[in-house]
Structure formats: structure tokens, C-alpha cells
Design a protein around this motif. Structure first.
Motif, PDB file in Angstrom:
ATOM      1  N   GLN A  86       0.414  -1.189   0.328  1.00  0.00           N
ATOM      2  CA  GLN A  86       0.638   0.209   0.085  1.00  0.00           C
ATOM      3  C   GLN A  86       0.929   1.400   0.166  1.00  0.00           C
ATOM      4  O   GLN A  86       2.295   0.974   0.132  1.00  0.00           O
ATOM      5  CB  GLN A  86      -0.884  -0.084   1.310  1.00  0.00           C
ATOM      6  CG  GLN A  86      -0.406  -0.250   2.328  1.00  0.00           C
ATOM      7  CD  GLN A  86      -1.099  -0.034   3.572  1.00  0.00           C
ATOM      8  OE1 GLN A  86      -0.810   0.071   4.450  1.00  0.00           O
ATOM      9  NE2 GLN A  86      -2.649  -0.776   3.193  1.00  0.00           N
ATOM     10  N   GLN A  87      -0.021   2.453  -0.668  1.00  0.00           N
ATOM     11  CA  GLN A  87       1.394   3.728  -0.579  1.00  0.00           C
ATOM     12  C   GLN A  87       1.093   4.059   0.813  1.00  0.00           C
ATOM     13  O   GLN A  87       0.469   3.701   1.738  1.00  0.00           O
ATOM     14  CB  GLN A  87       0.418   4.704  -1.346  1.00  0.00           C
ATOM     15  CG  GLN A  87       0.775   5.970  -1.960  1.00  0.00           C
ATOM     16  CD  GLN A  87       0.008   6.400  -2.792  1.00  0.00           C
ATOM     17  OE1 GLN A  87      -0.883   6.177  -3.219  1.00  0.00           O
ATOM     18  NE2 GLN A  87       0.241   7.799  -3.028  1.00  0.00           N
ATOM     19  N   CYS A  88       2.207   4.656   1.453  1.00  0.00           N
ATOM     20  CA  CYS A  88       2.644   5.407   2.276  1.00  0.00           C
ATOM     21  C   CYS A  88       2.120   7.150   1.922  1.00  0.00           C
ATOM     22  O   CYS A  88       2.319   7.386   0.982  1.00  0.00           O
ATOM     23  CB  CYS A  88       3.731   5.484   2.457  1.00  0.00           C
ATOM     24  SG  CYS A  88       5.293   4.986   2.987  1.00  0.00           S
ATOM     25  N   PRO A  89       1.273   7.906   2.852  1.00  0.00           N
ATOM     26  CA  PRO A  89       0.642   9.161   2.648  1.00  0.00           C
ATOM     27  C   PRO A  89       1.508  10.141   2.576  1.00  0.00           C
ATOM     28  O   PRO A  89       2.907   9.749   3.551  1.00  0.00           O
ATOM     29  CB  PRO A  89      -0.278   9.228   4.154  1.00  0.00           C
ATOM     30  CG  PRO A  89      -0.160   7.761   4.765  1.00  0.00           C
ATOM     31  CD  PRO A  89       0.845   7.254   4.062  1.00  0.00           C
ATOM     32  N   GLY A  90       1.301  10.354   1.410  1.00  0.00           N
ATOM     33  CA  GLY A  90       1.903  11.785   1.449  1.00  0.00           C
ATOM     34  C   GLY A  90       3.305  11.924   0.062  1.00  0.00           C
ATOM     35  O   GLY A  90       3.696  12.588   0.836  1.00  0.00           O
ATOM     36  N   LYS A  91       3.250  10.211   0.278  1.00  0.00           N
ATOM     37  CA  LYS A  91       4.629  10.412  -0.262  1.00  0.00           C
ATOM     38  C   LYS A  91       4.274   9.855  -2.096  1.00  0.00           C
ATOM     39  O   LYS A  91       3.611   9.025  -2.657  1.00  0.00           O
ATOM     40  CB  LYS A  91       5.492   9.198   0.416  1.00  0.00           C
ATOM     41  CG  LYS A  91       5.847   9.762   1.367  1.00  0.00           C
ATOM     42  CD  LYS A  91       7.107  10.838   1.282  1.00  0.00           C
ATOM     43  CE  LYS A  91       7.869  10.224   2.839  1.00  0.00           C
ATOM     44  NZ  LYS A  91       9.053  10.858   2.188  1.00  0.00           N
ATOM     45  N   ASP A  92       5.533   9.197  -3.047  1.00  0.00           N
ATOM     46  CA  ASP A  92       5.500   9.202  -3.802  1.00  0.00           C
ATOM     47  C   ASP A  92       5.140   7.461  -4.303  1.00  0.00           C
ATOM     48  O   ASP A  92       5.742   6.531  -3.281  1.00  0.00           O
ATOM     49  CB  ASP A  92       6.688   9.524  -4.285  1.00  0.00           C
ATOM     50  CG  ASP A  92       7.031   9.277  -6.185  1.00  0.00           C
ATOM     51  OD1 ASP A  92       6.018   8.720  -6.916  1.00  0.00           O
ATOM     52  OD2 ASP A  92       7.885   8.450  -7.159  1.00  0.00           O
ATOM     53  N   ARG A  93       4.419   7.150  -4.595  1.00  0.00           N
ATOM     54  CA  ARG A  93       3.659   5.663  -4.460  1.00  0.00           C
ATOM     55  C   ARG A  93       4.656   4.567  -5.499  1.00  0.00           C
ATOM     56  O   ARG A  93       4.940   2.982  -5.487  1.00  0.00           O
ATOM     57  CB  ARG A  93       2.669   5.429  -5.412  1.00  0.00           C
ATOM     58  CG  ARG A  93       2.619   5.256  -6.746  1.00  0.00           C
ATOM     59  CD  ARG A  93       0.288   5.606  -6.821  1.00  0.00           C
ATOM     60  NE  ARG A  93      -0.419   4.042  -6.189  1.00  0.00           N
ATOM     61  CZ  ARG A  93      -0.022   3.012  -7.608  1.00  0.00           C
ATOM     62  NH1 ARG A  93       0.305   3.199  -8.429  1.00  0.00           N
ATOM     63  NH2 ARG A  93      -0.723   2.113  -6.624  1.00  0.00           N
ATOM     64  N   ASP A  94       5.808   5.626  -6.039  1.00  0.00           N
ATOM     65  CA  ASP A  94       6.491   4.478  -6.732  1.00  0.00           C
ATOM     66  C   ASP A  94       7.864   4.433  -6.130  1.00  0.00           C
ATOM     67  O   ASP A  94       8.291   3.396  -6.382  1.00  0.00           O
ATOM     68  CB  ASP A  94       6.726   5.083  -8.579  1.00  0.00           C
ATOM     69  CG  ASP A  94       5.606   5.145  -9.731  1.00  0.00           C
ATOM     70  OD1 ASP A  94       4.556   3.526  -9.072  1.00  0.00           O
ATOM     71  OD2 ASP A  94       5.512   6.201 -10.234  1.00  0.00           O
ATOM     72  N   THR A  95       8.179   5.270  -5.178  1.00  0.00           N
ATOM     73  CA  THR A  95       8.987   5.460  -4.595  1.00  0.00           C
ATOM     74  C   THR A  95       8.959   4.527  -2.625  1.00  0.00           C
ATOM     75  O   THR A  95       9.565   4.433  -2.382  1.00  0.00           O
ATOM     76  CB  THR A  95      10.255   6.534  -4.194  1.00  0.00           C
ATOM     77  OG1 THR A  95       9.921   6.865  -6.057  1.00  0.00           O
ATOM     78  CG2 THR A  95      11.058   6.177  -3.731  1.00  0.00           C
ATOM     79  N   TYR A  96       7.661   4.832  -2.761  1.00  0.00           N
ATOM     80  CA  TYR A  96       7.631   4.373  -0.927  1.00  0.00           C
ATOM     81  C   TYR A  96       6.498   3.502  -0.799  1.00  0.00           C
ATOM     82  O   TYR A  96       5.258   3.959  -1.729  1.00  0.00           O
ATOM     83  CB  TYR A  96       7.869   6.131  -0.192  1.00  0.00           C
ATOM     84  CG  TYR A  96       8.359   6.679  -0.277  1.00  0.00           C
ATOM     85  CD1 TYR A  96       9.356   6.493   0.847  1.00  0.00           C
ATOM     86  CD2 TYR A  96       8.897   7.847  -1.109  1.00  0.00           C
ATOM     87  CE1 TYR A  96      10.648   7.680   0.752  1.00  0.00           C
ATOM     88  CE2 TYR A  96       9.590   8.687  -1.027  1.00  0.00           C
ATOM     89  CZ  TYR A  96      10.203   8.303   0.433  1.00  0.00           C
ATOM     90  OH  TYR A  96      11.611   9.301  -0.121  1.00  0.00           O
ATOM     91  N   PHE A  97       6.321   2.254   0.014  1.00  0.00           N
ATOM     92  CA  PHE A  97       5.388   1.786   0.158  1.00  0.00           C
ATOM     93  C   PHE A  97       5.303   1.151   1.682  1.00  0.00           C
ATOM     94  O   PHE A  97       6.378   1.660   2.499  1.00  0.00           O
ATOM     95  CB  PHE A  97       5.138   0.270  -0.847  1.00  0.00           C
ATOM     96  CG  PHE A  97       6.772  -0.552  -0.109  1.00  0.00           C
ATOM     97  CD1 PHE A  97       7.114  -1.354   0.258  1.00  0.00           C
ATOM     98  CD2 PHE A  97       7.481   0.294  -1.025  1.00  0.00           C
ATOM     99  CE1 PHE A  97       7.734  -2.180   0.082  1.00  0.00           C
ATOM    100  CE2 PHE A  97       8.731  -0.742  -1.016  1.00  0.00           C
ATOM    101  CZ  PHE A  97       8.904  -1.527  -0.115  1.00  0.00           C
ATOM    102  N   ARG A  98       4.467   0.769   1.855  1.00  0.00           N
ATOM    103  CA  ARG A  98       4.329  -0.206   3.006  1.00  0.00           C
ATOM    104  C   ARG A  98       3.093  -1.802   2.555  1.00  0.00           C
ATOM    105  O   ARG A  98       3.201  -1.574   2.124  1.00  0.00           O
ATOM    106  CB  ARG A  98       2.824   0.957   4.220  1.00  0.00           C
ATOM    107  CG  ARG A  98       3.749   1.612   4.472  1.00  0.00           C
ATOM    108  CD  ARG A  98       2.690   3.162   5.668  1.00  0.00           C
ATOM    109  NE  ARG A  98       2.753   2.032   6.234  1.00  0.00           N
ATOM    110  CZ  ARG A  98       1.316   1.889   7.634  1.00  0.00           C
ATOM    111  NH1 ARG A  98       0.477   2.627   6.841  1.00  0.00           N
ATOM    112  NH2 ARG A  98       1.514   1.114   8.526  1.00  0.00           N
TER     113      ARG A  98
END
Length: 190
Positions: A86-98
Motif C-alpha cells: 500500500q502507498q505511504c500517505p503523502g509520498k510518491d507511490r513509485d518510491t515509497y510503500f508499506r
């Protein structure tokens, strides 16, 4: 509430909790992980879990779930839930994740459900987990909820004892802190 809606609701609750005391000076286990490069970096209140590929981080969260399973100490069966990204809130979804890993535990005997939850409540703190919430929820069934964070593993867990469910079960969701992919790579979404 459907299983998918429950998983999303749990993930939102853990968004705030997985970061309560996490620090950026060590990464979650798994090959390809290394410390975060910017100390104090958070993503919408979620602490960094370090640098990793999606697959390595997924393997690390499966290992966290496996460790929790070992603490149940009651005969039963775990579901085959696989981790997701899943995406990290407020972060680029192609670079940051959970990573989130929902799964369930079904005791062989429904009478063992309470023992399974009590075993987790007693054992989690001895294994680096800080219990941040424990008690009945506000549902009609008064399900018992246990929420805990583990700074070392950069993870949080939300456990619900669902005694009136058929069959009775523990519903668990493990959620990581916010990872960053290595330079030159993109998040693999699954």
C-alpha cells in the motif's frame, strides 16, 4: 462489514499506530534492507522502515507474522493470506510503500480462542512488542482487540478475537512502517 473493508479499516488504524515510537536508525529484517538515509523522516506520521524492495519487505512482514503465530501456543490453523503493498500517505507511490499482511487463526477447539488471545497478550511484550490498546471494541459482539507496535521490526499488529464468528477466529493484520525502494528501482505493487 466485509473482510476487505475490515482489512482497509485496520490498515487505516495502524497507519497512525505503526510509528508511535519507531526510529529510523535500523531497518526491518530481510535481505536488501538497510537503514533509512534521513533520520527522523516520517510519512504522514509513519516512521521509515528503511530501504528495501517490495518483495524483500513482504518476506520480512511474513516473518513477523510467523513469529506472532509461534506465540499463539494453541493448536489450530492459519489462513493463507498473502502480504500486499500500500502507498505511504503523502509520498510518491513509485518510491515509497508499506506492507500489510492480513491473516486469520482458527483454533482446533473454539474453547482455545481465549487462551490464544491471552497467550499473545502475555508473550508479545516479551518479544519486543508494546501493547498500545487492549480491550473490547464497540461492536455488538464486543470483540476483544489487541494493538501493538514493535520498534525493532518496524511493524504494528492489530488482532481481533472474534468469538461469535462461525467459526471463531483471531483476525490479524501486520503492517510495516514506510519503506523506500533502492535507488533506480520502483515499487512493485501486489
Amino acid at each position: 462489514m466485509t473482510e476487505r473493508a475490515l482489512v482497509l479499516a485496520v490498515a487505516l488504524v495502524l497507519t497512525t499506530l505503526t510509528g508511535c515510537g519507531m526510529t529510523d536508525d535500523s531497518a526491518a529484517g530481510g535481505s536488501g534492507s538497510s537503514p533509512a538515509t534521513s533520520s527522523g523522516d516520517t510519512s504522514g506520521g509513519i516512521r521509515s522502515a528503511g530501504i528495501s524492495t517490495s518483495r524483500d519487505a513482504s518476506d520480512a512482514m511474513e516473518a513477523v507474522s510467523s513469529g506472532i503465530y509461534d506465540l499463539i501456543k494453541v493448536k489450530g490453523k492459519a489462513s493463507d493470506g498473502r502480504p500486499g503493498v500500500q502507498q505511504c500517505p503523502g509520498k510518491d507511490r513509485d518510491t515509497y510503500f508499506r506492507i500489510f499482511h492480513p491473516w486469520s487463526f482458527y483454533p482446533t477447539s473454539p474453547a482455545d480462542l481465549d487462551a490464544a488471545m491471552e497467550n499473545l497478550k502475555a508473550a508479545l511484550p516479551r518479544h519486543g512488542w508494546k501493547i498500545v490498546q487492549y480491550g473490547p471494541d464497540t461492536s455488538v459482539n464486543r470483540n476483544v482487540v489487541l494493538i501493538a507496535d514493535n520498534d525493532e521490526q518496524k511493524a504494528g499488529v492489530h488482532i481481533t478475537r472474534m468469538k461469535k464468528r462461525n467459526p471463531p477466529k483471531l483476525s490479524l493484520t501486520v503492517v510495516s512502517g514506510c519503506y523506500q525502494v533502492p535507488d533506480g528501482q520502483e515499487v512493485e505493487h501486489f
